[in-house]
Design a protein around this motif. Structure first.
Motif, PDB file in Angstrom:
ATOM      1  N   ASP A  61     -50.719  38.857  63.674  1.00  0.00           N
ATOM      2  CA  ASP A  61     -50.321  37.477  63.413  1.00  0.00           C
ATOM      3  C   ASP A  61     -50.484  37.103  61.941  1.00  0.00           C
ATOM      4  OD1 ASP A  61     -51.564  36.140  66.585  1.00  0.00           O
ATOM      5  OD2 ASP A  61     -49.662  37.107  66.049  1.00  0.00           O
ATOM      6  N   LYS A  64     -47.234  38.566  60.219  1.00  0.00           N
ATOM      7  CA  LYS A  64     -45.921  38.401  60.857  1.00  0.00           C
ATOM      8  C   LYS A  64     -45.070  37.415  60.055  1.00  0.00           C
ATOM      9  CE  LYS A  64     -46.254  38.632  65.220  1.00  0.00           C
ATOM     10  NZ  LYS A  64     -46.561  38.301  66.642  1.00  0.00           N
ATOM     11  N   GLY A  65     -43.832  37.802  59.812  1.00  0.00           N
ATOM     12  CA  GLY A  65     -42.927  36.969  59.036  1.00  0.00           C
ATOM     13  C   GLY A  65     -42.972  37.227  57.544  1.00  0.00           C
ATOM     14  N   ARG A  66     -43.997  37.932  57.087  1.00  0.00           N
ATOM     15  CA  ARG A  66     -44.115  38.238  55.656  1.00  0.00           C
ATOM     16  C   ARG A  66     -44.003  39.740  55.380  1.00  0.00           C
ATOM     17  NH1 ARG A  66     -48.772  37.397  53.122  1.00  0.00           N
ATOM     18  NH2 ARG A  66     -50.085  37.672  54.994  1.00  0.00           N
ATOM     19  N   THR A  68     -42.783  43.684  56.589  1.00  0.00           N
ATOM     20  CA  THR A  68     -41.756  44.373  57.369  1.00  0.00           C
ATOM     21  C   THR A  68     -42.018  45.870  57.324  1.00  0.00           C
ATOM     22  OG1 THR A  68     -40.114  42.687  56.801  1.00  0.00           O
ATOM     23  CG2 THR A  68     -39.297  44.775  57.676  1.00  0.00           C
TER      24      THR A  68
END
Length: 120
Positions: A61, A64-66, A68
């Motif tokens: 978490d 996540k989103g930052r 890859t």
């Protein structure tokens, strides 16, 4: 099996870095690969993982989103880190096992680690 990380370095907050892990040795093409990190004085923390075929990608978490994860071929895995924060500062390790469940909990193989430093 050998896992060798490359990349990393220093960047200011908000910047981006990329680190890679290359696996070699018998059966290394079939390994699930995970990224962990360890900051000074803290426990090692799971960052993300990818299956041997580039699927089954998961992230913590906190990234996540930052961050890859991508798998360019069966043996090279890249972690792209965007919008970096000072709390992302740590030694980053890649790890390998036969299966994503095992690699996220009890990896069999570890790289030597690479330093990522994010300044505010």
């Amino acid at each position: 099996v050998q896992l060798v990380e490359s990349g990393g370095g220093s960047v200011q907050a908000g910047g981006s870095l990329r680190i890679s892990c290359v696996a070699s040795g018998e059966s290394s093409s079939w390994l699930a690969i995970a990224w962990f990190r360890q900051a000074p004085g803290k426990d090692r923390e799971f960052v993300g993982a990818v299956g041997w075929d580039g699927g089954d990608i998961s992230y913590s978490d906190s990234v996540k989103g930052r961050f890859t994860i991508s798998r360019d071929n069966n043996k090279k895995v890249t972690l792209r880190m965007n919008s970096l924060k000072p709390e992302d500062t740590a030694v980053y390790y890649c790890a390998g096992s036969a299966g994503v469940v095992r690699v996220t909990t009890a990896p069999d193989y570890w790289g030597q680690g690479t330093q990522v430093t994010v300044s505010s």
